[in-house]
Design a protein around this motif. Structure first.
Motif, PDB file in Angstrom:
ATOM      1  N   SER A  64      19.401  -4.686  -1.530  1.00  0.00           N
ATOM      2  CA  SER A  64      20.360  -4.302  -2.575  1.00  0.00           C
ATOM      3  C   SER A  64      21.430  -5.372  -2.777  1.00  0.00           C
ATOM      4  O   SER A  64      22.623  -5.073  -2.883  1.00  0.00           O
ATOM      5  N   GLY A  65      20.992  -6.626  -2.797  1.00  0.00           N
ATOM      6  CA  GLY A  65      21.920  -7.727  -3.044  1.00  0.00           C
ATOM      7  C   GLY A  65      22.617  -8.258  -1.808  1.00  0.00           C
ATOM      8  O   GLY A  65      23.355  -9.244  -1.887  1.00  0.00           O
ATOM      9  N   LYS A  66      22.412  -7.627  -0.648  1.00  0.00           N
ATOM     10  CA  LYS A  66      23.021  -8.087   0.605  1.00  0.00           C
ATOM     11  C   LYS A  66      21.949  -8.726   1.489  1.00  0.00           C
ATOM     12  O   LYS A  66      20.779  -8.337   1.436  1.00  0.00           O
ATOM     13  N   PRO A  67      22.333  -9.696   2.325  1.00  0.00           N
ATOM     14  CA  PRO A  67      21.334 -10.287   3.231  1.00  0.00           C
ATOM     15  C   PRO A  67      20.895  -9.286   4.294  1.00  0.00           C
ATOM     16  O   PRO A  67      21.588  -8.291   4.564  1.00  0.00           O
ATOM     17  N   LEU A  68      19.738  -9.527   4.886  1.00  0.00           N
ATOM     18  CA  LEU A  68      19.256  -8.670   5.967  1.00  0.00           C
ATOM     19  C   LEU A  68      20.250  -8.707   7.123  1.00  0.00           C
ATOM     20  O   LEU A  68      20.775  -9.755   7.486  1.00  0.00           O
ATOM     21  N   ASN A  69      20.494  -7.534   7.725  1.00  0.00           N
ATOM     22  CA  ASN A  69      21.524  -7.385   8.751  1.00  0.00           C
ATOM     23  C   ASN A  69      20.977  -6.504   9.863  1.00  0.00           C
ATOM     24  O   ASN A  69      20.743  -5.308   9.660  1.00  0.00           O
ATOM     25  N   ILE A  70      20.773  -7.090  11.041  1.00  0.00           N
ATOM     26  CA  ILE A  70      20.322  -6.334  12.203  1.00  0.00           C
ATOM     27  C   ILE A  70      21.431  -6.357  13.248  1.00  0.00           C
ATOM     28  O   ILE A  70      21.719  -7.401  13.843  1.00  0.00           O
TER      29      ILE A  70
ATOM     30  N   GLY B 198      24.595  -6.452  12.952  1.00  0.00           N
ATOM     31  CA  GLY B 198      25.665  -7.403  12.674  1.00  0.00           C
ATOM     32  C   GLY B 198      25.217  -8.840  12.570  1.00  0.00           C
ATOM     33  O   GLY B 198      26.009  -9.700  12.153  1.00  0.00           O
ATOM     34  N   LYS B 199      23.990  -9.149  12.927  1.00  0.00           N
ATOM     35  CA  LYS B 199      23.490 -10.512  12.780  1.00  0.00           C
ATOM     36  C   LYS B 199      22.814 -10.658  11.421  1.00  0.00           C
ATOM     37  O   LYS B 199      21.965  -9.843  11.062  1.00  0.00           O
ATOM     38  N   ILE B 200      23.220 -11.682  10.678  1.00  0.00           N
ATOM     39  CA  ILE B 200      22.751 -11.877   9.311  1.00  0.00           C
ATOM     40  C   ILE B 200      21.555 -12.820   9.299  1.00  0.00           C
ATOM     41  O   ILE B 200      21.550 -13.855   9.978  1.00  0.00           O
ATOM     42  N   TYR B 201      20.551 -12.461   8.507  1.00  0.00           N
ATOM     43  CA  TYR B 201      19.351 -13.280   8.366  1.00  0.00           C
ATOM     44  C   TYR B 201      19.174 -13.650   6.891  1.00  0.00           C
ATOM     45  O   TYR B 201      19.343 -12.818   6.006  1.00  0.00           O
ATOM     46  N   SER B 202      18.816 -14.894   6.654  1.00  0.00           N
ATOM     47  CA  SER B 202      18.755 -15.391   5.271  1.00  0.00           C
ATOM     48  C   SER B 202      17.518 -14.951   4.516  1.00  0.00           C
ATOM     49  O   SER B 202      17.502 -14.931   3.281  1.00  0.00           O
ATOM     50  N   GLY B 203      16.458 -14.601   5.233  1.00  0.00           N
ATOM     51  CA  GLY B 203      15.231 -14.274   4.523  1.00  0.00           C
ATOM     52  C   GLY B 203      14.385 -13.264   5.266  1.00  0.00           C
ATOM     53  O   GLY B 203      14.630 -12.922   6.422  1.00  0.00           O
ATOM     54  N   GLY B 204      13.349 -12.785   4.556  1.00  0.00           N
ATOM     55  CA  GLY B 204      12.428 -11.830   5.138  1.00  0.00           C
ATOM     56  C   GLY B 204      12.143 -10.686   4.195  1.00  0.00           C
ATOM     57  O   GLY B 204      12.396 -10.751   2.991  1.00  0.00           O
ATOM     58  N   LEU B 205      11.616  -9.572   4.749  1.00  0.00           N
ATOM     59  CA  LEU B 205      11.269  -8.398   3.964  1.00  0.00           C
ATOM     60  C   LEU B 205      12.082  -7.203   4.436  1.00  0.00           C
ATOM     61  O   LEU B 205      12.268  -6.992   5.635  1.00  0.00           O
ATOM     62  N   TYR B 206      12.554  -6.406   3.469  1.00  0.00           N
ATOM     63  CA  TYR B 206      13.181  -5.119   3.777  1.00  0.00           C
ATOM     64  C   TYR B 206      12.205  -4.027   3.366  1.00  0.00           C
ATOM     65  O   TYR B 206      11.752  -3.968   2.217  1.00  0.00           O
TER      66      TYR B 206
ATOM     67  N   ILE C 224       0.840  -1.198   0.000  1.00  0.00           N
ATOM     68  CA  ILE C 224       0.000   0.000   0.000  1.00  0.00           C
ATOM     69  C   ILE C 224       0.876   1.250   0.000  1.00  0.00           C
ATOM     70  O   ILE C 224       0.608   2.218  -0.707  1.00  0.00           O
ATOM     71  N   ALA C 225       1.947   1.225   0.793  1.00  0.00           N
ATOM     72  CA  ALA C 225       2.869   2.356   0.861  1.00  0.00           C
ATOM     73  C   ALA C 225       4.237   1.853   1.289  1.00  0.00           C
ATOM     74  O   ALA C 225       4.356   0.900   2.058  1.00  0.00           O
ATOM     75  N   ASN C 226       5.283   2.494   0.778  1.00  0.00           N
ATOM     76  CA  ASN C 226       6.662   2.184   1.170  1.00  0.00           C
ATOM     77  C   ASN C 226       7.546   3.238   0.523  1.00  0.00           C
ATOM     78  O   ASN C 226       7.395   3.543  -0.656  1.00  0.00           O
ATOM     79  N   ASN C 227       8.480   3.813   1.272  1.00  0.00           N
ATOM     80  CA  ASN C 227       9.299   4.894   0.734  1.00  0.00           C
ATOM     81  C   ASN C 227      10.182   4.427  -0.414  1.00  0.00           C
ATOM     82  O   ASN C 227      10.335   5.123  -1.409  1.00  0.00           O
ATOM     83  N   ASP C 228      10.787   3.271  -0.281  1.00  0.00           N
ATOM     84  CA  ASP C 228      11.563   2.638  -1.339  1.00  0.00           C
ATOM     85  C   ASP C 228      10.866   1.338  -1.710  1.00  0.00           C
ATOM     86  O   ASP C 228       9.946   0.908  -1.015  1.00  0.00           O
ATOM     87  N   PRO C 229      11.291   0.681  -2.793  1.00  0.00           N
ATOM     88  CA  PRO C 229      10.696  -0.623  -3.113  1.00  0.00           C
ATOM     89  C   PRO C 229      10.885  -1.632  -1.992  1.00  0.00           C
ATOM     90  O   PRO C 229      11.969  -1.739  -1.406  1.00  0.00           O
ATOM     91  N   VAL C 230       9.838  -2.358  -1.671  1.00  0.00           N
ATOM     92  CA  VAL C 230       9.969  -3.489  -0.753  1.00  0.00           C
ATOM     93  C   VAL C 230      10.866  -4.530  -1.409  1.00  0.00           C
ATOM     94  O   VAL C 230      10.711  -4.828  -2.587  1.00  0.00           O
ATOM     95  N   GLN C 231      11.812  -5.061  -0.662  1.00  0.00           N
ATOM     96  CA  GLN C 231      12.744  -6.043  -1.207  1.00  0.00           C
ATOM     97  C   GLN C 231      12.620  -7.358  -0.453  1.00  0.00           C
ATOM     98  O   GLN C 231      12.392  -7.378   0.756  1.00  0.00           O
ATOM     99  N   ILE C 232      12.776  -8.445  -1.200  1.00  0.00           N
ATOM    100  CA  ILE C 232      12.597  -9.786  -0.661  1.00  0.00           C
ATOM    101  C   ILE C 232      13.952 -10.417  -0.340  1.00  0.00           C
ATOM    102  O   ILE C 232      14.869 -10.391  -1.159  1.00  0.00           O
TER     103      ILE C 232
END
Length: 503
Positions: free
Chosen positions: A94-100, A102-110, A82-90
């Motif tokens: 930008s080609g890098k895994p999700l990082n919270i 310093g902890k890396i996560y293999s999947g999810g939504l950005y 419905i709304a998002n400032n940038d494209p939602v990424q799966i």
């Protein structure tokens, strides 16, 4: 399109042909024979999804019936942005895994605040689990970003996080869905603007009421702001120096829809030029069991004099819009010019303002490249085939924004039609897919087997063995009966029982 095992099998055949020289054996390998004989060998994931069927239905309705259908009105399940400032990424950023922190996560939504994503489930949901936090991939210093995560279920807020900043560890949460088919993921800016408010919904997982578990990232992304496909015909031509996009709007138009069988529907459109009598007929077939569409365009002179020049005929001339995520990539293959590199696969990135043109060679449809293409972008794409036994050309042109224009057809058309004359263009086939492109190619193979492979008494053809001696005799120019019998008898002496002798 072949999966890895089938490609390797064919590659082995071409290797054998290359090594033995002019004597060519055309054999269906045993492993491929078993696949042809029994479609149950395909894994369940090669079954078309509801989202894929919806996409094909929307595109066909626009192109062949002139109907505009919004994606969110059809989708049985998906992530509706419905709304998002940038494209939602799966599954990354930008080609890098999700990082919270310093902890890396293999999947999810950005996502990026302000964000509002509706999760539409395929059936009733039991619970939603996720790790939330501010993404650390591109932050320059700790403490940036200020985000509040929330989850709405059945119109009520079921969860709200504390204020979260970059450098804080992710928080694992569980939200009861209580049988809901939809819930909403929200990312707020905490009231101080959206700068650096980059949010990760990491390892987002749903448990359905029946106990099935799936990742949220496996659902298709649907943008509510995305425009439905245009109602422009998916082909083009130039007639008497004028483009079809201008001409067809003023020509006489007829349209009909007819059910051919339980799985196939015919969409027939006809345009007629009142001045010259040129009739343009587009016959399209849609399928209820596959997200595949095929069509052929015909030109006929129904007038009493020769037509003006007909040229630049493109059997497909259409545009796709990249909504979010990764750039377009064109997957294609070398054909069979009879070298050790036959069937070599290629991946060509299609970045903004680039163009890739691929053609047949020497008037043979697979002499240089195969007329099969897979265009993929952010967890979706299309498979395209040009059905033509002669010289064809295909062009993939990326614009400066988010569009990709695809054009293909018989190369170098420039002709006039005498009264009563009719020509046809290449048959085009288009399949929409979501998710893994290799799985999509297996769906394509299933469609080919189900609806295109010739059968005898309802059964697929048996394995066939053919051979030839054309190369030894100048493509049969210097052959005679004695030489052919000599070669055939030699095969039989080796216990190779031939079905066909190819001359």
């Amino acid at each position: 399109m072949w999966n890895k095992n089938a490609f390797n099998a064919i590659k082995r055949i071409s290797m054998i042909a290359f090594l033995v020289g002019p004597v060519v054996l055309l054999v269906v390998p045993q492993q491929m024979q078993s696949v042809l004989a029994d479609q149950s060998t395909f894994v369940p994931t090669s079954t078309p999804s509801a989202a894929e069927m919806d996409e094909a239905t929307r595109w066909a309705a626009a192109k062949f019936d002139g109907k505009s259908i919004k994606a969110e009105s059809m989708s049985s399940s998906g992530l509706i942005v419905i709304a998002n400032n940038d494209p939602v990424q799966i599954n990354g950023r930008s080609g890098k895994p999700l990082n919270i922190n310093g902890k890396i996560y293999s999947g999810g939504l950005y996502c990026h605040a302000l964000s509002h994503v509706v999760v539409r489930l395929p059936s009733q949901g039991r619970e939603f689990t996720v790790v939330i936090g501010v993404d650390s991939n591109e932050q320059t210093s700790p403490g940036q970003g200020s985000i509040v995560f929330s989850v709405d279920v059945d119109g009520k807020e079921a969860f709200r996080s504390k204020l979260m900043r970059e450098g804080m560890s992710g928080e694992a949460i569980k939200v009861d869905l209580n049988g809901a088919r939809e819930f909403i993921l929200k990312v707020g800016d905490a009231g101080d603007g959206i700068s650096c408010d980059q949010a990760d919904w990491a390892e987002a997982t749903v448990v359905l009421s029946d106990g099935k578990i799936f990742k949220l990232a496996d659902l298709p992304l649907i943008s509510r702001s995305a425009q439905p496909p245009s109602s422009e015909p998916p082909f083009s031509f130039v007639y008497d120096g004028k483009p079809s996009s201008e001409l067809l709007k003023s020509w006489q138009h007829q349209h009909s829809i007819k059910k051919l069988d339980e799985n196939r529907t015919e969409h027939l459109q006809t345009w007629t030029d009142p001045k010259t009598g040129l009739e343009v007929r587009c016959r399209a077939i849609t399928y209820s069991d596959f997200p595949t569409i095929e069509w052929t365009v015909y030109f006929k002179n129904t007038g009493k004099t020769d037509t003006p020049i007909l040229s630049d005929v493109l059997s497909i001339d259409t545009e796709f819009q990249r909504i979010t995520g990764d750039e377009y990539t064109l997957y294609h293959q070398r054909g069979t010019p009879c070298t050790i590199r036959d069937y070599e696969p290629f991946e060509t990135p299609l970045s903004p303002n680039t163009k890739k043109r691929i053609t047949a060679a020497g008037g043979r449809p697979s002499n240089s490249d195969l007329p099969y293409f897979n265009i993929g972008w952010q967890q979706q794409g299309v498979i395209l085939a040009v059905g033509w036994p002669g010289q064809w050309a295909a062009e993939f042109a990326r614009d400066a924004a988010e569009g990709l224009r695809v054009r293909a057809g018989q190369e170098l058309v420039h002709l006039k039609l005498h009264p009563g004359e009719e020509i046809r263009t290449p048959l085009m086939a288009l399949q929409f897919y979501r998710g893994d492109r290799v799985r999509a190619q297996n769906v394509w193979r299933r469609w080919m087997l189900a609806h295109n492979l010739p059968r005898s008494n309802g059964k697929v053809p048996p394995m066939q063995l053919a051979a030839c001696s054309s190369h030894q005799f100048g493509e049969m120019i210097n052959a005679d009966s004695a030489s052919q019998k000599l070669f055939i008898n030699r095969y039989l002496a080796e216990g190779l029982k031939l079905d066909y002798w190819w001359m």
